[in-house]
Design an enzyme around this catalytic site. Sequence first.
Site: not given
Length: 439
Positions: A275, A370
């Site tokens: 990340d 999402c």
Amino acid sequence: MSNESENTGLKARKAAIRILMAVTLKNRPFDAALDEITKGADLDVRDRAFVMNLVMLTLRRFGSLKALMGRLLDRGLPRNATWTEAAILTGLAQILLMRTADHAAVNETVTLIKDLPGKEKGFAGLVNAVLRRAAREQGALLERLNSTPQDDLPAWLAESWTKTYGHDEMQHIARALQSSPPLDITLKPGEDPDLWADRLDAKIMPNGTLRRGLTDVTKLPGYEDGIWWVQDIAASLPVALLGDIQGKHVLDLCAAPGGKTMQLASRGALVTAVDRNKNRLKRLSANLERTGLDATVITADAATYTPDKPVNAILLDAPCSATGTLRRNPDVTWTKAPEDVVKLANLQARILDHAFSLLPAGGVMVYCVCSLEASEGVDQVEAFLSREATAERVPVDATEVGGMSELVTDKGDLLCLPSKRANEGGIDGFFAARLKKTK
Ligand SMILES: C[S@@+](CC[C@H](N)C(=O)[O-])C[C@H]1O[C@@H](n2cnc3c(N)ncnc32)[C@H](O)[C@@H]1O
């Protein structure tokens, strides 16, 4: 008078109004505004919870509360009457949607307007009249408030979802986003779901997720021991699409705060979690520590990162508009704009292209977001398949997601709409496609 209203007062309501203004007028993320404003407000735990509930509720119903306010005010409000507007909206939310005693909601809201330093104190009488009317006409106003769920969506989202899913589904989604979400829990593999469902007072969902009401998770049994972690049922499904990953090197791209990293590691994969956000990676590392799971954690840009050992499979949980999780994060409804979706779709395409280039022939990647926007989901994948000759879609079978066939599209992608499984407390919006490298 309910206990809640006895214990919450002017300070809490003032904090709620300030947070609402920070989010809706200054695009501040809810969590940051909540921390900043409640820190200076000297609130006890109970008051802080009241503030949080009130602002979340007002944000979830912001559009319809505003429409109702418009109907209750003959001549509207001047543009700069920002405190007054936020006070009326939070007042209406308390009277119509929370079990707050009417007199506390009215009197304290009016008092805090009277106490304002500038010209807005002149609106105290108006606020009083509007809130008293709301208290008198509760039944009829609540019916009106609940009549058009799409009022709670910005126009661009209502349009986007109508185009992609049709008008009726858009309304079902809007309705689903009005309610507060349940708490979903993923158990470590090998733990007994019946035993933990009992201990956590939860029910078992078709894929094994445990579901219960929201609470302070750190106080629940098994939290300290790292037996489980919080993860919406929808977010827990993409990892299952990688199949048997025992002993395989799985690249977890865009991994923080690590819900899926923990799933991968607990299924026996050797995980490299990447990340670019250091702070979010700290949370990922803390999650791994609590659950006693292992992963190599790397701070890097997923659009360029190249691992130093071959990978067998990739999970790419790409940065996205998060429009699937609006009931958990209702501030995002009002802080995201269509331009953000365009920018994010471009970033997703770059990461997707690079990540896929890291796969060996026969390797599988699950791409997920999402988001409910087609440009970040199915259209993104279709565009990728048409530019990448070595990629093919491997359709998802409903048995891989606990038999929930309503979550699998005709093309074989996973598509969780918040309107699905409504009688069980709903589900976050999620999209996932499984892609294989043919050579
Ligand atoms: C949807 S969240 C990931 C959630 C995570 N997979 C989980 O299950 O807990 C997206 C993540 O992408 C990260 N991100 C955004 N742009 C990135 C980039 N260019 N490279 C790597 N990570 C990125 C963000 O910091 C964020 O943590």
